[in-house]
Write a protein that holds these residues in place. Structure first.
Motif, PDB file in Angstrom:
ATOM      1  N   PHE A 268     -12.316 -46.456  52.921  1.00 10.85           N
ATOM      2  CA  PHE A 268     -12.459 -47.431  53.982  1.00 10.85           C
ATOM      3  C   PHE A 268     -11.706 -47.032  55.231  1.00 10.85           C
ATOM      4  CE2 PHE A 268     -13.290 -51.260  55.981  1.00 10.85           C
ATOM      5  CZ  PHE A 268     -12.135 -51.899  56.369  1.00 10.85           C
ATOM      6  N   LEU A 269     -10.419 -46.702  55.076  1.00  7.89           N
ATOM      7  CA  LEU A 269      -9.602 -46.465  56.261  1.00  7.89           C
ATOM      8  C   LEU A 269      -9.654 -45.014  56.732  1.00  7.89           C
ATOM      9  CD1 LEU A 269      -6.448 -48.661  55.668  1.00  7.89           C
ATOM     10  CD2 LEU A 269      -8.241 -48.925  57.351  1.00  7.89           C
ATOM     11  N   THR A 270     -10.779 -44.349  56.508  1.00  5.61           N
ATOM     12  CA  THR A 270     -10.892 -42.996  57.043  1.00  5.61           C
ATOM     13  C   THR A 270     -11.445 -43.056  58.452  1.00  5.61           C
ATOM     14  OG1 THR A 270     -13.145 -42.768  56.233  1.00  5.61           O
ATOM     15  CG2 THR A 270     -11.378 -42.054  54.768  1.00  5.61           C
ATOM     16  N   LEU A 271     -11.071 -42.088  59.283  1.00  8.04           N
ATOM     17  CA  LEU A 271     -11.513 -42.074  60.672  1.00  8.04           C
ATOM     18  C   LEU A 271     -13.039 -42.036  60.734  1.00  8.04           C
ATOM     19  CD1 LEU A 271     -10.325 -42.066  63.486  1.00  8.04           C
ATOM     20  CD2 LEU A 271     -10.573 -39.589  63.507  1.00  8.04           C
ATOM     21  N   ASP A 272     -13.606 -41.223  59.854  1.00  8.05           N
ATOM     22  CA  ASP A 272     -15.055 -41.069  59.802  1.00  8.05           C
ATOM     23  C   ASP A 272     -15.738 -42.418  59.621  1.00  8.05           C
ATOM     24  OD1 ASP A 272     -17.476 -39.474  57.742  1.00  8.05           O
ATOM     25  OD2 ASP A 272     -17.152 -39.239  59.904  1.00  8.05           O
ATOM     26  N   ASN A 273     -15.254 -43.192  58.652  1.00  9.72           N
ATOM     27  CA  ASN A 273     -15.870 -44.473  58.369  1.00  9.72           C
ATOM     28  C   ASN A 273     -15.666 -45.453  59.520  1.00  9.72           C
ATOM     29  OD1 ASN A 273     -17.148 -46.525  56.786  1.00  9.72           O
ATOM     30  ND2 ASN A 273     -15.124 -47.373  56.427  1.00  9.72           N
ATOM     31  N   LEU A 274     -14.447 -45.496  60.046  1.00  8.65           N
ATOM     32  CA  LEU A 274     -14.166 -46.468  61.106  1.00  8.65           C
ATOM     33  C   LEU A 274     -14.999 -46.171  62.346  1.00  8.65           C
ATOM     34  CD1 LEU A 274     -10.328 -46.913  60.666  1.00  8.65           C
ATOM     35  CD2 LEU A 274     -12.149 -48.463  60.005  1.00  8.65           C
ATOM     36  N   LEU A 275     -15.114 -44.884  62.685  1.00  4.07           N
ATOM     37  CA  LEU A 275     -15.935 -44.543  63.842  1.00  4.07           C
ATOM     38  C   LEU A 275     -17.397 -44.905  63.582  1.00  4.07           C
ATOM     39  CD1 LEU A 275     -14.491 -41.139  65.075  1.00  4.07           C
ATOM     40  CD2 LEU A 275     -14.358 -43.370  66.172  1.00  4.07           C
TER      41      LEU A 275
ATOM     42  N   LEU B 131     -15.884 -54.951  59.911  1.00  3.57           N
ATOM     43  CA  LEU B 131     -15.050 -54.232  58.952  1.00  3.57           C
ATOM     44  C   LEU B 131     -14.984 -54.966  57.620  1.00  3.57           C
ATOM     45  CD1 LEU B 131     -12.323 -52.972  61.396  1.00  3.57           C
ATOM     46  CD2 LEU B 131     -14.083 -51.676  60.229  1.00  3.57           C
ATOM     47  N   LEU B 132     -15.032 -56.275  57.664  1.00  2.00           N
ATOM     48  CA  LEU B 132     -15.035 -57.034  56.421  1.00  2.00           C
ATOM     49  C   LEU B 132     -16.288 -56.704  55.620  1.00  2.00           C
ATOM     50  CD1 LEU B 132     -13.118 -59.032  55.192  1.00  2.00           C
ATOM     51  CD2 LEU B 132     -14.451 -60.880  56.162  1.00  2.00           C
ATOM     52  N   LYS B 133     -17.439 -56.723  56.293  1.00  2.00           N
ATOM     53  CA  LYS B 133     -18.694 -56.408  55.599  1.00  2.00           C
ATOM     54  C   LYS B 133     -18.623 -55.008  55.012  1.00  2.00           C
ATOM     55  CE  LYS B 133     -22.112 -58.897  58.347  1.00  2.00           C
ATOM     56  NZ  LYS B 133     -23.222 -58.688  59.282  1.00  2.00           N
ATOM     57  N   ASN B 134     -18.136 -54.081  55.827  1.00  2.00           N
ATOM     58  CA  ASN B 134     -18.084 -52.699  55.388  1.00  2.00           C
ATOM     59  C   ASN B 134     -17.093 -52.513  54.248  1.00  2.00           C
ATOM     60  OD1 ASN B 134     -16.267 -49.932  56.355  1.00  2.00           O
ATOM     61  ND2 ASN B 134     -18.374 -49.707  55.670  1.00  2.00           N
ATOM     62  N   GLY B 135     -15.917 -53.089  54.415  1.00  2.00           N
ATOM     63  CA  GLY B 135     -14.888 -52.940  53.392  1.00  2.00           C
ATOM     64  C   GLY B 135     -15.334 -53.506  52.059  1.00  2.00           C
TER      65      GLY B 135
ATOM     66  N   ILE C 279      -4.142 -57.737  58.117  1.00  2.00           N
ATOM     67  CA  ILE C 279      -3.887 -57.973  56.694  1.00  2.00           C
ATOM     68  C   ILE C 279      -5.122 -57.633  55.878  1.00  2.00           C
ATOM     69  CG2 ILE C 279      -3.344 -59.712  54.958  1.00  2.00           C
ATOM     70  CD1 ILE C 279      -1.734 -61.186  57.041  1.00  2.00           C
ATOM     71  N   ALA C 280      -6.281 -58.106  56.365  1.00  2.00           N
ATOM     72  CA  ALA C 280      -7.527 -57.846  55.645  1.00  2.00           C
ATOM     73  C   ALA C 280      -7.794 -56.347  55.562  1.00  2.00           C
ATOM     74  CB  ALA C 280      -8.691 -58.553  56.343  1.00  2.00           C
ATOM     75  N   LEU C 281      -7.593 -55.654  56.679  1.00  2.00           N
ATOM     76  CA  LEU C 281      -7.817 -54.212  56.691  1.00  2.00           C
ATOM     77  C   LEU C 281      -6.918 -53.519  55.678  1.00  2.00           C
ATOM     78  CD1 LEU C 281      -8.123 -53.150  60.430  1.00  2.00           C
ATOM     79  CD2 LEU C 281      -9.882 -53.278  58.706  1.00  2.00           C
ATOM     80  N   PHE C 282      -5.685 -53.926  55.697  1.00  2.00           N
ATOM     81  CA  PHE C 282      -4.716 -53.326  54.784  1.00  2.00           C
ATOM     82  C   PHE C 282      -5.143 -53.547  53.344  1.00  2.00           C
ATOM     83  CE2 PHE C 282      -0.905 -51.276  53.977  1.00  2.00           C
ATOM     84  CZ  PHE C 282      -0.156 -51.945  53.023  1.00  2.00           C
ATOM     85  N   GLY C 283      -5.501 -54.791  53.043  1.00  2.00           N
ATOM     86  CA  GLY C 283      -5.906 -55.115  51.680  1.00  2.00           C
ATOM     87  C   GLY C 283      -7.124 -54.320  51.241  1.00  2.00           C
ATOM     88  N   LEU C 284      -8.133 -54.291  52.112  1.00  2.00           N
ATOM     89  CA  LEU C 284      -9.346 -53.557  51.768  1.00  2.00           C
ATOM     90  C   LEU C 284      -9.046 -52.067  51.647  1.00  2.00           C
ATOM     91  CD1 LEU C 284     -11.928 -55.371  54.015  1.00  2.00           C
ATOM     92  CD2 LEU C 284     -11.941 -55.283  51.534  1.00  2.00           C
ATOM     93  N   GLY C 285      -8.172 -51.574  52.511  1.00  2.00           N
ATOM     94  CA  GLY C 285      -7.816 -50.170  52.455  1.00  2.00           C
ATOM     95  C   GLY C 285      -7.158 -49.810  51.130  1.00  2.00           C
ATOM     96  N   LEU C 286      -6.374 -50.740  50.619  1.00  2.00           N
ATOM     97  CA  LEU C 286      -5.728 -50.497  49.332  1.00  2.00           C
ATOM     98  C   LEU C 286      -6.747 -50.411  48.214  1.00  2.00           C
ATOM     99  CD1 LEU C 286      -2.578 -52.812  49.285  1.00  2.00           C
ATOM    100  CD2 LEU C 286      -2.646 -50.326  49.295  1.00  2.00           C
ATOM    101  N   MET C 287      -7.754 -51.274  48.312  1.00  2.00           N
ATOM    102  CA  MET C 287      -8.722 -51.329  47.214  1.00  2.00           C
ATOM    103  C   MET C 287      -9.684 -50.167  47.233  1.00  2.00           C
ATOM    104  SD  MET C 287      -9.838 -55.208  46.584  1.00  2.00           S
ATOM    105  CE  MET C 287      -9.919 -55.932  48.200  1.00  2.00           C
ATOM    106  N   ASN C 288      -9.737 -49.470  48.344  1.00  2.00           N
ATOM    107  CA  ASN C 288     -10.791 -48.473  48.458  1.00  2.00           C
ATOM    108  C   ASN C 288     -10.326 -47.339  49.342  1.00  2.00           C
ATOM    109  OD1 ASN C 288     -13.224 -47.186  49.617  1.00  2.00           O
ATOM    110  ND2 ASN C 288     -14.232 -48.735  48.371  1.00  2.00           N
ATOM    111  N   ASP C 289     -10.432 -46.117  48.858  1.00  2.00           N
ATOM    112  CA  ASP C 289      -9.853 -45.029  49.651  1.00  2.00           C
ATOM    113  C   ASP C 289     -10.797 -44.484  50.718  1.00  2.00           C
ATOM    114  OD1 ASP C 289     -10.385 -42.409  47.147  1.00  2.00           O
ATOM    115  OD2 ASP C 289     -11.665 -43.969  47.997  1.00  2.00           O
TER     116      ASP C 289
END
Lengths: 331, 323, 374
Positions: free
Chosen positions: B41-48, B285-289, B29-39
């Protein structure tokens, strides 16, 4: 709970105090012996000025250790106290700069400290969240919150009459008076009042305590509130000693306080220890820090030696207890 | 008839009610929410990249799970990171070891530091918290004394592979972490060693009376904790290309946060590697998001603190409700 | 068996650390970075460093987008936030941003001086996509990989206060050369305590790069120009006010009359040392010289406990760094340039290839201290 812990808490009433007189005695002896040894190397160490400076500069740690011991004895831990002291000092200083009456600036940290800690205690006791989690979270909240609110700005321009730590009573400086009073009152309270003894019981064996009519939840709540009060007292001494209040949380303070408590004989298993021990331990640790400078220990090695000395003190204590236990209890 | 009754009562499968699953749901849920707020965040580059940055803490969190399951704790891990990092550089530069030997030596130093912890905890019976508070100061002090505040730099190019390069598109240290996660998870779940850990944590006296090798297992987990810290030190030096005596300071809190967030009880006896991994990912991920969304550092720390308390609160109250 | 195991281990640990400590006591200070020291001439011929003609050695961003004249968003990641010094540099940046009109600067950083945290902050801002990164490094080498990553993404990188390796940033705004600071500090101290006075130093940690370098330069300069001055000792006190106060007090008690001067190497250590001297009743007998921000030093300057605070103006430092970044983004400051226009500070010179020098040190005294509020 392990069998030995149950046995020791059963013995706590009569055996503990005799046994713990051992730890406090050990610490007192260590303080004196160290002073003499260092004094031989550099006689200036024994100057009244230096000894009193050691006490004054570190009294706030001893005061905070009193509250921390109570928390540990009750079977919990608190790693947010360093951050709380920083926050309370800033609140106190800000009130003073804003022109609030001095007595308010002095009482505010006591009240707010007690309230914040009581809130943590409530979460720990009633919501059954482990103390390490709650206080870890609170540490973050306080640390970040302090910078957010102050913007990192220091507090200077404190009014002259703010500096409680500069006052003295009958020639004894306030920090020392507060430290001694806090220790003595807390020690008496823990030994003689039913709530005080309940703390030992809650820490030693919560189930047995409950069966004896102690309310562990209320006891933990009370302990944390008191701990907050003492943290407030410590922050008062901390804030009023210098002319500048940093708006960052003092680094590593909680670890120093916990170290003072455990070196003072408070068992992390709960149920054992005294506040007098933790005050003596705080003094010993401060003395070691100063001694290492006087003895010309290379500054690169001071931390290693201090860590080693703490380890030695703790293991000596454990060995001493084991030897006592092996000898059995003689009434 | 029995079929009709079974069809009526809907049972929530047990795995869904576990702490780890609840946490994973919160995480999603948190990931989804943060992903919505910021484009970004949920990129492969960032997650890796986040995976790369969380490896050091992750490596240490694995044996820390073991340690906490046995009812112990190890606060000295950060200092061991610093000490082994220093020894890596020092043995290479001052002793003249060839770099691969220096790396192995630094891992050995880490393991030795953990071994000393375990030895005194099991033989002299110093409580783990006290022992590791003391060694925290001692090991950090040793790092300072040995290094004399010098850093060691100028490593050959191949040394930086572990900390900075990728293999098959995945950061090298992250691959290492993933492999060790699998090993740790299997060890905890499927081996006698793992079962012994739970036994020790639930009731140490009973474990001893059952002739389980309690002391030996405890010694092993503390040594592993030290070894993992040494490994984290190697990854860190490779990532930042230098050694500093203050490396790893503060790691212990991050590691413990990840472990307890993941559902391991601080009192011992329960916990999983899977939970630790979720806890680790969640914090990172929370810190990063939050940072990507524009929340500044100080406010992020506050949010993490609140999130820590809330998640444990939610997960444990949901668990209690099903009882 | 247990007792003997324990005692043997403990004894071994003590013996080795004590032996090591005594063996290493009062070693030579070398800035912990293997760089040579370059003490300046002993006379008053120049407070600043000689302008060295060196080829440009900074790094360059890869394919930066054309930002000339457009609004740019910058992030400033200092060593840590929450101390007066970096509050001041941040203020300078805000002043410059307001003047320029097309610059936005945010200051964000760790609450403790940790390089690992600082790297993560910069990394996040790279992902967010800023136009420029301003930094004051906790470690010159460790910060290089993440800065190079920023450069590779076309982000401008300008340092101030604490440098990184040159190839990791485009320009570095230097408040003063290390040897210039060494000379300034030692000359001030010599003026107050005389050519045969003895002094001690309170610093943050031995691994803080700037402080370590300054101390090394101070030692080299003292050997060259004030050979009779006695350097007693250096102690660490993190960035903590109370710790610095306690350490300074310990030094005063240890040396008694022998101690004539105290150096504070950080904006935390200097007021704390001044407080220690005041509390010990040694104002006027022990000189305090060091780096500090004005507000914290006001009470001590007013009581004449501290005569002057030798420093540069950190507000100007942040101000200059912002102007430099704007010039770089506009393409007006290119490798090989010899000076840059920095608003109200005028033209600043380029030295050492890719460093921009702020100017001569600024001296805060009782007379001018009230003009400042940071």
């Amino acid at each position: 709970m392990s069998a030995t812990a149950i046995a020791s808490s059963a013995n706590s009433r009569s055996g503990a105090f005799r046994r713990l007189a051992g730890q406090e005695l050990l610490l007192a002896v260590a303080i004196v012996v160290l002073a003499i040894v260092v004094g031989l190397v550099n006689p200036r160490f024994l100057a009244t000025r230096n000894l009193s400076d050691i006490l004054l500069g570190n009294a706030y740690i001893a005061i905070a250790a009193v509250g921390m011991s109570m928390v540990i004895i009750s079977g919990n831990i608190d790693i947010s106290v360093g951050a709380l002291i920083g926050v309370l000092a800033t609140i106190s200083g800000s009130l003073a700069v804003a022109g609030a009456p001095i007595i308010v600036t002095w009482l505010a940290p006591l009240v707010i400290g007690a309230a914040v800690m009581a809130a943590q205690g409530a979460i720990i006791a009633y919501l059954r969240i482990p103390a390490i989690v709650v206080t870890l979270g609170m540490l973050s909240i306080l640390k970040g919150g302090l910078i957010s609110v102050t913007g990192g700005k220091w507090i200077t321009d404190l009014p002259q009459n703010f500096h409680l730590a500069d006052l003295s009573l009958f020639g004894v400086p306030m920090p020392v008076i507060i430290m001694v009073l806090a220790t003595v009152l807390a020690a008496l309270w823990m030994r003689n009042s039913p709530t005080g003894r309940a703390i030992y019981a809650t820490g030693g064996n919560p189930e047995a305590a409950r069966l004896c009519g102690v309310n562990p939840q209320r006891t933990v709540l009370m302990v944390f509130a008191l701990h907050g009060f003492f943290a407030g007292l410590a922050s008062l001494v901390y804030a009023t000693q210098l002319r500048v209040i940093q708006s960052t949380t003092p680094q590593g303070l909680e670890l120093t306080i916990i170290t003072a408590a455990v070196v003072g004989g408070v068992s992390i298993l709960g149920g054992v220890g005294t506040v007098v021990g933790s005050t003596l331990a705080a003094i010993l640790i401060a003395e070691i820090t100063s001694a290492l400078v006087f003895v010309n220990v290379s500054p690169y090695w001071t931390d290693a030696l201090r860590g080693g000395l703490i380890l030695a003190t703790v293991t000596a204590d454990i060995l001493r207890r084991q030897r006592r236990a092996a000898q059995g209890w003689k009434r | 008839m029995s079929l009709a009754i079974e069809a009526k009562t809907f049972r929530v499968p047990r795995w869904l009610k576990r702490h780890e699953t609840l946490l994973a749901i919160i995480l999603l849920i948190a990931l989804f929410g943060l992903g919505l707020m910021n484009d970004r965040f949920l990129t492969l580059d960032n997650l890796l990249n986040q995976g790369r940055l969380m490896t050091e803490i992750g490596l240490i969190a694995l044996p820390m799970t073991f340690v906490i399951i046995t009812g112990g704790i190890d606060i000295s891990v950060g200092a061991i990171v610093g000490l082994s990092a220093i020894m890596l550089g020092y043995s290479w530069k001052t002793f003249g070891f060839p770099l691969p030997l220096a790396i192995v030596f630094s891992l050995f130093v880490g393991a030795l530091a953990g071994f000393v912890n375990g030895l005194i905890i099991t033989r002299v019976k110093v409580p783990p918290l006290i022992m590791t508070i003391a060694t925290l100061a001692l090991y950090r002090g040793l790092a300072e004394g040995i290094s004399q505040a010098h850093s060691v730099r100028g490593y050959p190019e191949w040394f930086y592979f572990l900390g900075q390069r990728s293999l098959f598109g995945v950061p090298a240290q992250l691959l290492l972490l993933l492999v060790l996660i699998v090993i740790a998870g299997v060890a905890l779940d499927r081996t006698t060693f793992g079962r012994t850990l739970y036994a020790i944590g639930s009731n140490e006296t009973a474990a001893r009376f059952s002739a389980l090798p309690v002391d030996r297992v405890k010694l092993i987990v503390y040594t592993l904790s030290g070894l993992a810290s040494g490994l984290a030190g190697w990854v860190l030096v490779s990532r930042v290309t230098t050694t500093r005596m203050d490396m790893g300071s503060g790691y212990e809190l991050d590691v413990i946060a990840a472990v307890v967030l993941g559902g391991t009880s601080i009192f011992g006896g329960s916990g999983t590697i899977w939970g630790t991994v979720i806890g680790l990912a969640m914090i990172q991920l929370l810190k990063n998001g939050l940072a990507l969304t524009g929340v500044k550092g100080d406010a992020t720390i506050v949010v993490i603190g609140v999130a820590l308390i809330l998640s444990v609160l939610i997960a444990s109250s949901l668990q209690r409700r099903r009882d | 068996m247990k007792a003997s195991l324990l005692t043997t281990t403990a004894a071994a640990m003590f013996a080795s650390s004590f032996a090591a400590s005594v063996a290493n006591a009062a070693g030579k200070w070398d800035g912990a970075d293997d760089l040579p020291t370059g003490p300046l001439a002993c006379d008053a011929s120049g407070g600043g460093a000689p302008v060295v003609a060196k080829a440009y050695d900074g790094g360059q961003p890869t394919n930066p987008p054309d930002r000339a004249g457009k609004e740019i968003t910058l992030v400033d990641v200092p060593k840590l936030i929450g101390i007066g010094y970096f509050n001041a540099t941040s203020k300078g940046m805000q002043d410059a941003a307001k003047e320029l009109g097309n610059v936005k600067v945010t200051t964000d950083g760790p609450t403790e001086a940790k390089i690992d945290e600082q790297i993560k902050f910069i990394d996040n801002y790279i992902t967010r996509g800023v136009d420029g990164v301003l930094f004051a490094a906790n470690d010159p080498v460790a910060i290089a990989p993440v800065l190079k990553k920023a450069l590779s993404k076309g982000i401008h990188v300008v340092g101030y206060d604490a440098n990184s390796t040159p190839d990791a940033r485009e320009w570095f705004v230097n408040q003063a050369e290390f040897n210039g600071i060494g000379k300034g500090m030692m000359d001030s101290m010599a003026k107050e305590i005389g050519e045969d006075g003895s002094f001690a130093i309170v610093t943050s940690t031995f691994t803080t790069p700037n402080q370590a370098r300054w101390i090394a330069e101070m030692q080299a300069y003292t050997e060259k120009c004030h050979p009779k001055m006695q350097w007693l000792e250096t102690v660490e006190a993190q960035e903590d006010n109370n710790l610095s106060f306690n350490q300074a007090t310990t030094l005063i008690n240890k040396y008694g009359d022998k101690l004539k001067g105290l150096f504070g190497m950080t904006s935390v250590a200097t007021p704390a040392s001044a407080e220690a001297v005041t509390k010990a009743g040694q104002c006027g007998k022990i000189a305090v010289v060091g780096l500090a921000t004005p507000n914290a030093m006001k009470p001590y300057l007013k009581t004449d406990c501290v005569k002057s605070v030798v420093l540069w103006n950190p507000i100007d430092l942040g101000y200059a760094a912002t102007y430099v970044t704007r010039a770089v983004a506009d393409g007006k400051l290119k490798p090989g340039a010899t000076s840059v226009d920095a608003g109200k500070l005028g033209k600043l010179n380029v030295v050492n290839g890719s460093e921009i020098l702020l100017g001569p040190p600024f001296i805060y005294t009782k007379e001018n201290i009230d003009k400042f509020d940071f």
